[in-house]
Design a protein around this motif. Structure first.
Motif, PDB file in Angstrom:
ATOM      1  N   LEU A  57      -2.926   6.320   0.498  1.00 21.98           N
ATOM      2  CA  LEU A  57      -4.204   5.415   0.528  1.00 21.98           C
ATOM      3  C   LEU A  57      -4.641   5.657   2.088  1.00 21.98           C
ATOM      4  O   LEU A  57      -5.601   5.530   2.594  1.00 21.98           O
ATOM      5  CB  LEU A  57      -4.236   4.188   0.103  1.00 21.98           C
ATOM      6  N   LEU A  58      -3.594   5.745   3.013  1.00 19.69           N
ATOM      7  CA  LEU A  58      -3.721   5.514   4.497  1.00 19.69           C
ATOM      8  C   LEU A  58      -4.273   6.706   5.008  1.00 19.69           C
ATOM      9  O   LEU A  58      -4.872   6.654   5.986  1.00 19.69           O
ATOM     10  CB  LEU A  58      -2.422   5.252   5.201  1.00 19.69           C
ATOM     11  N   LEU A 104      -2.839  -2.211  -3.417  1.00 22.70           N
ATOM     12  CA  LEU A 104      -3.808  -1.852  -3.235  1.00 22.70           C
ATOM     13  C   LEU A 104      -4.280  -0.599  -3.451  1.00 22.70           C
ATOM     14  O   LEU A 104      -3.493   0.341  -2.782  1.00 22.70           O
ATOM     15  CB  LEU A 104      -4.272  -2.224  -1.634  1.00 22.70           C
ATOM     16  N   HIS A 105      -5.350  -0.363  -4.007  1.00 24.31           N
ATOM     17  CA  HIS A 105      -5.930   1.097  -4.141  1.00 24.31           C
ATOM     18  C   HIS A 105      -7.186   1.391  -3.873  1.00 24.31           C
ATOM     19  O   HIS A 105      -7.631   2.483  -3.900  1.00 24.31           O
ATOM     20  CB  HIS A 105      -5.922   1.303  -5.779  1.00 24.31           C
ATOM     21  N   SER A 125      -1.622   7.583   8.690  1.00 24.10           N
ATOM     22  CA  SER A 125      -0.221   7.071   8.575  1.00 24.10           C
ATOM     23  C   SER A 125       0.563   8.059   9.297  1.00 24.10           C
ATOM     24  O   SER A 125       1.733   7.713   9.425  1.00 24.10           O
ATOM     25  CB  SER A 125       0.096   7.215   6.717  1.00 24.10           C
ATOM     26  N   GLU A 139      -9.831   1.717  -0.350  1.00 25.19           N
ATOM     27  CA  GLU A 139      -9.905   1.825   1.236  1.00 25.19           C
ATOM     28  C   GLU A 139     -10.390   0.490   2.023  1.00 25.19           C
ATOM     29  O   GLU A 139     -10.146   0.132   3.000  1.00 25.19           O
ATOM     30  CB  GLU A 139     -10.313   3.042   1.703  1.00 25.19           C
ATOM     31  N   GLU A 157       3.771   0.735   2.755  1.00 24.70           N
ATOM     32  CA  GLU A 157       3.586  -0.395   3.787  1.00 24.70           C
ATOM     33  C   GLU A 157       3.463  -1.800   3.177  1.00 24.70           C
ATOM     34  O   GLU A 157       2.392  -1.882   2.238  1.00 24.70           O
ATOM     35  CB  GLU A 157       2.333  -0.038   4.590  1.00 24.70           C
ATOM     36  N   LEU A 213      -7.937  -2.118   2.011  1.00 21.58           N
ATOM     37  CA  LEU A 213      -7.148  -1.656   3.054  1.00 21.58           C
ATOM     38  C   LEU A 213      -7.439  -1.863   4.426  1.00 21.58           C
ATOM     39  O   LEU A 213      -6.659  -2.399   5.415  1.00 21.58           O
ATOM     40  CB  LEU A 213      -6.547  -0.104   2.567  1.00 21.58           C
ATOM     41  N   ARG A 214      -8.774  -1.624   4.892  1.00 23.86           N
ATOM     42  CA  ARG A 214      -9.217  -1.772   6.064  1.00 23.86           C
ATOM     43  C   ARG A 214      -9.349  -3.227   6.514  1.00 23.86           C
ATOM     44  O   ARG A 214      -9.029  -3.529   7.641  1.00 23.86           O
ATOM     45  CB  ARG A 214     -10.709  -0.969   6.154  1.00 23.86           C
ATOM     46  N   GLN A 236      -5.845  -4.311   7.250  1.00 24.69           N
ATOM     47  CA  GLN A 236      -5.065  -3.786   8.564  1.00 24.69           C
ATOM     48  C   GLN A 236      -5.707  -4.330   9.833  1.00 24.69           C
ATOM     49  O   GLN A 236      -5.194  -4.519  10.658  1.00 24.69           O
ATOM     50  CB  GLN A 236      -5.608  -2.099   8.618  1.00 24.69           C
ATOM     51  N   VAL A 275       0.976  -1.047   0.004  1.00 26.68           N
ATOM     52  CA  VAL A 275       0.075   0.024   0.011  1.00 26.68           C
ATOM     53  C   VAL A 275       0.966   1.192   0.102  1.00 26.68           C
ATOM     54  O   VAL A 275       1.950   1.410   0.739  1.00 26.68           O
ATOM     55  CB  VAL A 275      -0.777   0.117   1.349  1.00 26.68           C
TER      56      VAL A 275
END
Length: 404
Positions: free
Chosen positions: A307-308, A389-390, A312, A392, A320, A395-396, A399, A303
């Protein structure tokens, strides 16, 4: 023998669209019902297809649309074999998420109790899972995978070393933008390369690293050793589509070019214009792994810090990386820094930005086992695993699975 009736097990998720992934409509090849691949849940589809494959001891071919699908199906075998054996013995499908009751009844009608096969499954799984494919299916001759190039090779390598030990892998066709474009005439070579067939679609090629505005070239204008972006016209209403695939010309078969897919343009890491391609990042990552004794890479995704958002923190832009490892429960800060160090050694531009402070140090996270199976389910469609990854939402999800 590989084309024997019902001698092929198909492991491929095609939600709402049951079809053969390799491009041929030969339903009598398969012992796995088409309805199983069309289930709304990827995990449920692969598990049901695996169950039907286990019924057929005389399999000659394991076929998968993606190498990751075969990988995840065999992970399900490792974790759920007692339940699968019980279902084989009783000839019943257990209720599970993603398996609607109507579809379960339809599929269960195709099952019959097989206590002997269930006992064989229990005995072989109790011995361990190294070489399990050939032990469960002694007549198996080949693993056929539609997409086995690029970073999908990660799953092929993992399967070759463990579950599918001793079996050849064959990727017969090259497809892009919904079109069949090439055929692999060299089945025994470990890295698939494809003869581009001139009549199947109209292909144009954008030279990579062109000094000026590139113009497309055609099949007879390609040079051996060079890389090109692929532009395809194949489907009605879709003209000159940039596929995002980069091909390297490895040679010629008579007058037709032979290519190897090397990367996807949308999977490049670049927060300051440094542009680290996915296949080169993967090479640096594998080099780092050799400095972590006992570690085996299961999967990874990257990532960019943009995007964070605020999560971040107040730091320079950075990458990341989320990894699933086998053999190591945790990494020291020194071990984590090795990946950033390898990137600096392999990419001088990245090293320059790190020295200036324009890029912050890479952050590495370990995720719990099975995280990437969940991530592939969340993608919503059968596609090669993204390495950057693009979205969110994805990403969540990843995470939330971090353990270290």
């Amino acid at each position: 023998r590989a084309l024997a009736r019902r001698g092929t097990a198909l492991l491929h998720w095609t939600p709402g669209c049951p079809r053969a992934p390799a491009g041929w409509p030969l339903p009598t090849l398969y012992c796995t019902p088409a309805a199983a691949g069309a289930l709304p849940s990827r995990a449920a589809a692969l598990r049901v297809q695996l169950l039907f494959a286990l019924r057929q001891r005389a399999l000659h071919v394991l076929e998968a649309g993606l190498a990751a699908e075969l990988h995840d199906a065999l992970v399900a075998l490792r974790t759920e074999w007692p339940q699968l054996a019980q279902e084989l013995a009783l000839g019943r499908l257990s209720p599970q998420p993603g398996l609607p009751e109507g579809a379960r009844d339809q599929l269960q009608a195709l099952l019959t109790p097989d206590a002997a096969r269930a006992a064989e499954l229990r005995a072989e799984c109790a011995r361990g899972f190294e070489g399990i494919a050939l032990r469960l299916w002694p007549q198996l001759e080949v693993v056929v995978v539609r997409t086995a190039h690029g970073t999908e090779q990660l799953y092929c390598d993992s399967l070759r070393q463990a579950d599918c030990q001793g079996l050849p892998f064959y990727c017969p066709f090259y497809q892009a933008a919904g079109a069949l474009l090439g055929i692999n005439l060299w089945p025994v070579e470990p890295v698939p390369r494809f003869l581009l067939y001139p009549d199947w679609a109209f292909c144009e090629f954008l030279p990579c690293l062109a000094n000026k505005e590139p113009r497309t070239v055609l099949l007879d204008e390609l040079w051996e050793g060079r890389e090109y972006g692929l532009v395809v016209t194949a489907q009605p209403g879709e003209y000159r589509c940039r596929t995002g695939e980069v091909l390297k010309v490895t040679g010629f078969h008579k007058q037709c070019p032979v290519v190897e897919p090397v990367r996807r343009e949308g999977q490049t890491l670049s927060v300051r214009g440094e542009s680290i391609p996915e296949e080169q990042f993967c090479q640096s990552l594998c080099r780092t792994l050799r400095m972590w004794p006992g570690a085996r890479l299961i999967d990874y995704v990257c990532v960019e810090s943009s995007l964070l958002g605020d999560s971040s923190g107040p730091c320079a832009p950075h990458y990341e990386v989320f990894m699933e490892l086998q053999g190591l429960r945790d990494l020291s800060e020194g071990q984590r820094y090795k990946l950033d160090q390898c990137l600096q050694e392999d990419f001088p531009i990245y090293k320059s930005f790190r020295f200036k402070g324009s890029l912050g140090p890479l952050r590495l996270h370990l995720v719990r086992p099975g995280s990437f199976t969940r991530l592939r389910e969340a993608l919503g469609s059968p596609m090669p695993m993204p390495r950057v990854l693009h979205e969110e939402q994805l990403l969540r999800l990843i995470q939330g699975l971090v353990i270290s």
